[in-house]
Every structure is written in structure tokens, then in C-alpha cells.
Design a protein around this motif. Structure first.
Motif, mmCIF file in Angstrom:
data_model
loop_
_atom_site.group_PDB
_atom_site.id
_atom_site.type_symbol
_atom_site.label_atom_id
_atom_site.label_comp_id
_atom_site.label_asym_id
_atom_site.label_seq_id
_atom_site.Cartn_x
_atom_site.Cartn_y
_atom_site.Cartn_z
ATOM 1 N N ALA A 46 0.839 -1.188 -0.017
ATOM 2 C CA ALA A 46 -0.021 0.125 0.040
ATOM 3 C C ALA A 46 0.658 1.129 -0.063
ATOM 4 C CB ALA A 46 -0.906 0.180 1.253
ATOM 5 N N GLY A 47 0.593 2.162 -1.004
ATOM 6 C CA GLY A 47 1.380 3.539 -0.886
ATOM 7 C C GLY A 47 2.503 3.209 -1.597
ATOM 8 N N ALA A 48 2.670 2.232 -2.295
ATOM 9 C CA ALA A 48 3.933 1.897 -3.242
ATOM 10 C C ALA A 48 4.138 3.070 -4.269
ATOM 11 C CB ALA A 48 4.128 0.549 -3.798
ATOM 12 N N THR A 49 5.181 3.624 -4.597
ATOM 13 C CA THR A 49 5.381 4.794 -5.795
ATOM 14 C C THR A 49 5.604 3.848 -6.983
ATOM 15 O OG1 THR A 49 6.235 6.225 -4.141
ATOM 16 C CG2 THR A 49 6.355 6.588 -6.815
ATOM 17 N N VAL A 50 4.570 4.074 -8.152
ATOM 18 C CA VAL A 50 4.716 3.322 -9.375
ATOM 19 C C VAL A 50 4.825 4.415 -10.429
ATOM 20 C CG1 VAL A 50 3.947 1.733 -10.978
ATOM 21 C CG2 VAL A 50 3.355 1.200 -8.517
ATOM 22 N N SER A 51 5.995 4.390 -11.358
ATOM 23 C CA SER A 51 6.067 5.195 -12.554
ATOM 24 C C SER A 51 5.431 4.492 -13.641
ATOM 25 C CB SER A 51 7.360 5.941 -12.728
ATOM 26 O OG SER A 51 8.351 4.548 -13.372
ATOM 27 N N GLY A 52 4.562 5.135 -14.261
ATOM 28 C CA GLY A 52 4.089 4.488 -15.637
ATOM 29 C C GLY A 52 4.441 5.613 -16.735
ATOM 30 N N GLU A 118 9.330 2.990 -6.874
ATOM 31 C CA GLU A 118 9.671 1.912 -6.395
ATOM 32 C C GLU A 118 9.911 0.803 -7.602
ATOM 33 O OE1 GLU A 118 8.193 1.282 -2.327
ATOM 34 O OE2 GLU A 118 7.309 3.031 -2.720
ATOM 35 N N ILE A 119 8.711 1.026 -8.474
ATOM 36 C CA ILE A 119 8.469 0.043 -9.711
ATOM 37 C C ILE A 119 8.447 0.990 -10.705
ATOM 38 C CG2 ILE A 119 6.603 -1.326 -10.364
ATOM 39 C CD1 ILE A 119 5.754 -2.251 -7.774
ATOM 40 N N MET A 120 9.217 0.729 -11.727
ATOM 41 C CA MET A 120 8.974 1.479 -12.873
ATOM 42 C C MET A 120 8.466 0.649 -13.971
ATOM 43 S SD MET A 120 12.705 3.444 -12.553
ATOM 44 C CE MET A 120 12.535 4.590 -13.959
ATOM 45 N N GLN A 150 22.270 5.963 -7.205
ATOM 46 C CA GLN A 150 23.292 6.681 -6.351
ATOM 47 C C GLN A 150 22.250 7.341 -5.206
ATOM 48 O OE1 GLN A 150 24.009 10.125 -9.296
ATOM 49 N NE2 GLN A 150 26.143 9.160 -9.316
ATOM 50 N N LYS A 151 21.143 7.264 -5.073
ATOM 51 C CA LYS A 151 20.509 7.533 -3.680
ATOM 52 C C LYS A 151 20.328 6.440 -2.901
ATOM 53 C CE LYS A 151 17.368 11.268 -5.545
ATOM 54 N NZ LYS A 151 15.852 11.737 -5.727
ATOM 55 N N GLY A 152 20.856 5.255 -3.209
ATOM 56 C CA GLY A 152 20.578 3.851 -2.592
ATOM 57 C C GLY A 152 19.197 3.298 -3.197
ATOM 58 N N LEU A 153 18.552 3.591 -3.998
ATOM 59 C CA LEU A 153 17.223 3.308 -4.363
ATOM 60 C C LEU A 153 17.441 2.221 -5.630
ATOM 61 C CD1 LEU A 153 15.248 6.338 -4.220
ATOM 62 C CD2 LEU A 153 15.421 4.778 -2.329
ATOM 63 N N ARG A 154 16.435 1.064 -5.447
ATOM 64 C CA ARG A 154 16.669 0.174 -6.370
ATOM 65 C C ARG A 154 15.434 -0.478 -6.922
ATOM 66 N NH1 ARG A 154 21.309 1.132 -6.565
ATOM 67 N NH2 ARG A 154 23.036 0.193 -6.359
ATOM 68 N N PRO A 155 14.939 0.585 -7.881
ATOM 69 C CA PRO A 155 13.406 0.275 -8.298
ATOM 70 C C PRO A 155 13.341 -0.871 -9.039
ATOM 71 C CG PRO A 155 14.398 2.186 -9.564
ATOM 72 C CD PRO A 155 15.516 1.668 -8.477
ATOM 73 N N LYS A 156 12.231 -1.630 -9.093
ATOM 74 C CA LYS A 156 12.046 -3.052 -9.764
ATOM 75 C C LYS A 156 11.704 -2.036 -11.066
ATOM 76 C CE LYS A 156 9.486 -6.870 -10.190
ATOM 77 N NZ LYS A 156 9.082 -8.065 -9.575
ATOM 78 N N LEU A 157 12.328 -2.843 -12.309
ATOM 79 C CA LEU A 157 12.212 -2.570 -13.765
ATOM 80 C C LEU A 157 11.464 -3.462 -14.422
ATOM 81 C CD1 LEU A 157 16.047 -1.379 -14.152
ATOM 82 C CD2 LEU A 157 14.139 -0.189 -13.282
ATOM 83 N N ILE A 158 10.248 -3.059 -14.948
ATOM 84 C CA ILE A 158 9.402 -3.739 -15.726
ATOM 85 C C ILE A 158 9.386 -3.069 -17.146
ATOM 86 C CG2 ILE A 158 7.086 -4.904 -15.907
ATOM 87 C CD1 ILE A 158 7.027 -4.625 -12.809
ATOM 88 N N GLY A 159 9.607 -3.744 -18.110
ATOM 89 C CA GLY A 159 9.502 -3.294 -19.532
ATOM 90 C C GLY A 159 8.062 -3.556 -20.051
ATOM 91 N N ILE A 160 7.463 -2.655 -20.442
ATOM 92 C CA ILE A 160 6.052 -2.657 -21.225
ATOM 93 C C ILE A 160 5.997 -2.700 -22.532
ATOM 94 C CG2 ILE A 160 3.726 -1.785 -20.958
ATOM 95 C CD1 ILE A 160 4.429 -2.624 -18.541
ATOM 96 N N ALA A 161 5.768 -3.727 -23.243
ATOM 97 C CA ALA A 161 5.641 -3.915 -24.831
ATOM 98 C C ALA A 161 4.740 -4.905 -25.549
ATOM 99 C CB ALA A 161 7.362 -4.182 -25.043
#
Length: 194
Positions: A46-52, A118-120, A150-161
Motif C-alpha cells: 500500500a502506498g508504493a510509488t509506481v512510475s508509468g 519503487e516500481i518502474m 546513487q540515492k541508494g534506491l533500487r526500483p523494480k524495472l518492468i518493461g512494457i511492450a
């Protein structure tokens, strides 16, 4: 799906032409299938930041998936191009005004909160079965991911295709960042080693 030693530029042009050839109605149907697969596969708190992203040209339309993730209490953001080298991610809230950007894009304006995803969910031109991707050639996502690291963050990378964007092998350099998964109309595929 042999690549024949072709360059990233050649593979990009070929796969984008294949994507462009998908009829608009079929693109909508495939985008809805992608949303369905993603809704079942993407695990988030809950509240996870997701970039679309807001689709341009013949891209997959991730908005149905983004709406589903929002309904599961994700906080959504989309990329905003600041200059020739930099994208940031601004919060996308219902009813907020979108302003025109570069390359025919629209995005939240400068009053929107800047977030670290956190999720891209990442658009791309081509991908392979090892999780290597070819973007659009500007390096925006690579630099944004590097800044997050560099900020110490490791977002989960999900390709959309779409499936037609897969190639046998993407030429890659040691510094290239692999996807953890790809989401197409055929389903959600997690890559080995991620």
C-alpha cells in the motif's frame, strides 16, 4: 528472431516499425490484456510509488494497468523531460491538469510532487529473453535509474511492450541495466538472475 549482429539503431527501427503496424483496435485489445496480466503479477505494498507513462505514437497504453494499481493504493507518477538529458517523475493524480511536454508528451506540471519510483513500468523499443532492452535512444531512463541508484534506491524495472518487440539478442554493454521483468499481451515474464 535472429538479430544477425545488427546494431541497436537497426533493431530499434525494425521493432518500432512492427509496433506501428499493429492496427489501433488491436493495440487497445493487447493493452487491455497487458493490464490484466500486470494486475495479477505485480506485487506491491500500500502506498508504493509506481512510475508509468502516458502513451505516445503506437506505444502500449499502460493507463488501464496504472488505474488498477492506483485502486490497489499505489501512488502513481510519470516521467517529465526537463532538458536534453534529464527526466524526473511527477505525481499523477486524478483530475490534475496535464501540460504539453517534449516529443508530443503530456505530464503533470511543476506544481506536482516529484517522486522516486519503487516500481518502474518502462516503455521500450525492443527487448530480449535475457532482460536487455533498447530504449528510444535518448538515455533518459538509464540516467534516471542511475540517479536513483546513487540515492541508494533500487526500483523494480518492468518493461512494457508488445510481443512483436522481442528480438533474439540485444547488443549490450556492461553498464547497461537489465529489466527484472517484461509485460506483454502474452503475460508477465520474470528474467533469470533478477
Amino acid at each position: 528472431m535472429t538479430d544477425g549482429g545488427r546494431s541497436k539503431a537497426e533493431l530499434r527501427a525494425e521493432r518500432l516499425a512492427a509496433r506501428d503496424a499493429i492496427p489501433p483496435v488491436e493495440r487497445i485489445e493487447k493493452s487491455l490484456a497487458i493490464a490484466s496480466h500486470g494486475a495479477a503479477a505485480i506485487d506491491l505494498h500500500a502506498g508504493a510509488t509506481v512510475s508509468g507513462f502516458l502513451p505516445i505514437r503506437s506505444e502500449v497504453d499502460p493507463r488501464p494497468l496504472m488505474a488498477h494499481l492506483r485502486d490497489r493504493s499505489a501512488r502513481l507518477c510519470v516521467p517529465v523531460i526537463l532538458d536534453k538529458r534529464t527526466i524526473i517523475f511527477r505525481e499523477l493524480v486524478r483530475g490534475a491538469e496535464l501540460v504539453p511536454g517534449t516529443f508530443g508528451t503530456f505530464a503533470p506540471g511543476p506544481d506536482a510532487a516529484e517522486l522516486d519510483p519503487e516500481i518502474m513500468l518502462m516503455p521500450l523499443a525492443a527487448f530480449d529473453a535475457a532482460g536487455h532492452r533498447i530504449g528510444y535512444g535518448g538515455g533518459y531512463y538509464d540516467r534516471a535509474i542511475h540517479r536513483l541508484h546513487q540515492k541508494g534506491l533500487r526500483p523494480k524495472l518492468i518493461g512494457i511492450a508488445f510481443d512483436c518487440q522481442e528480438v533474439a539478442s540485444v547488443p549490450f554493454e556492461p553498464h547497461d541495466i537489465r529489466l527484472e521483468a517484461v509485460l506483454t499481451e502474452s503475460g508477465y515474464r520474470q528474467f533469470d538472475g533478477s
